[in-house]
Design a protein around this motif. Structure first.
Motif: not given
Length: 248
Positions: A79-82, A85-86, A172-177, A212-226
């Motif tokens: 579950a990278h999701l981002n 993170f990958s 950093m927070g994820i890696l620490a956890m 946003p913090l997540n390029p996929a979260r922003d670019f995917g939906p942004r491309l859809f709106t286009y």
């Protein structure tokens, strides 16, 4: 007896044995769930003019979506999701570089498909709220349901710094956890802890770029709106326009 036999044959037939394909499908589904809940929280807030949700409820939806998404694919793809993170996992030699472009493409695709699902779910609400015009600026803009836009006052350099700091804190927070040498999160509660981490970042660093913090979260939906009719304005940034600018 016959039904049980049929189900066993169907399971054997549908079982995906290729590990990479399984990981990609799990990541796709997890990102779909993440973005579906996140954008739905924004859509409910925007199209109701704040009467059925506000910025806090939208942030809470996005944070809780992280928890659901990790439970969805954590045991298969991690579950990278981002893509960020990958990328970090690749730098730390915990993820093979050759998988990175594949995972990034899958994550963006999942976000794109999810944006389409949210558009269908809130289709009537979006068109009613926008008075039949899909815009990226002005009092009735709806593009911010899907993608994040910078505040009117924000410069490009400050926006870049905002995302570097926010994303770095997230990683950093994820890696620490996840660090077993650290004071680890109790087993099974990692998704909850990561959801709280995201919520913490959102409510403290969200005013500049909506976090946003997540390029996929922003670019995917942004491309859809286009593609869906908001036009090239979704990729432009003009200072001091509407609720926020847009990238240019």
């Amino acid at each position: 007896m016959g039904t049980a036999s049929f189900l066993k044959r169907a399971q054997a037939l549908l079982r995906i044995r290729n590990q990479l394909l399984r990981e990609c499908l799990a990541e796709l589904l997890a990102v779909f769930v993440l973005i579906l809940i996140t954008l739905s929280g924004s859509a409910q807030m925007v199209t109701s003019s704040g009467t059925k949700g506000d910025i806090v409820t939208a942030y809470m939806a996005g944070a809780l979506a992280i928890m659901v998404a990790i439970h969805t694919a954590g045991g298969v793809s991690g579950a990278h999701l981002n893509p960020a993170f990958s990328f970090a996992m690749c730098l730390l030699d915990q993820f093979p570089w050759w998988k990175f472009p594949i995972f990034m493409a899958v994550q963006i695709l999942g976000a794109f498909i999810s944006a389409g699902a949210v558009y269908a779910l809130y289709y009537d609400a979006i068109w009613h709220y926008s008075n039949g015009t899909l815009t990226t600026s002005g009092p009735r803009e709806t593009a911010s349901i899907f993608a994040t836009y910078p505040a009117d006052y924000l410069s490009l350099s400050n926006g870049f710094l905002d995302q570097v700091i926010g994303t770095a804190l997230l990683i950093m927070g994820i890696l620490a956890m996840l660090d077993t040498r650290n004071k680890s999160v109790p087993k099974g509660l990692e998704p909850v802890a990561m959801a709280l981490l995201v919520f913490c970042i959102e409510i403290s660093m969200g005013s500049n770029c909506s976090c946003p913090l997540n390029p996929a979260r922003d670019f995917g939906p942004r491309l859809f709106t286009y593609v869906a009719g908001w036009g090239t304005e979704v990729f432009r940034w003009v200072e001091g326009r509407g609720r926020g600018g847009a990238w240019q």
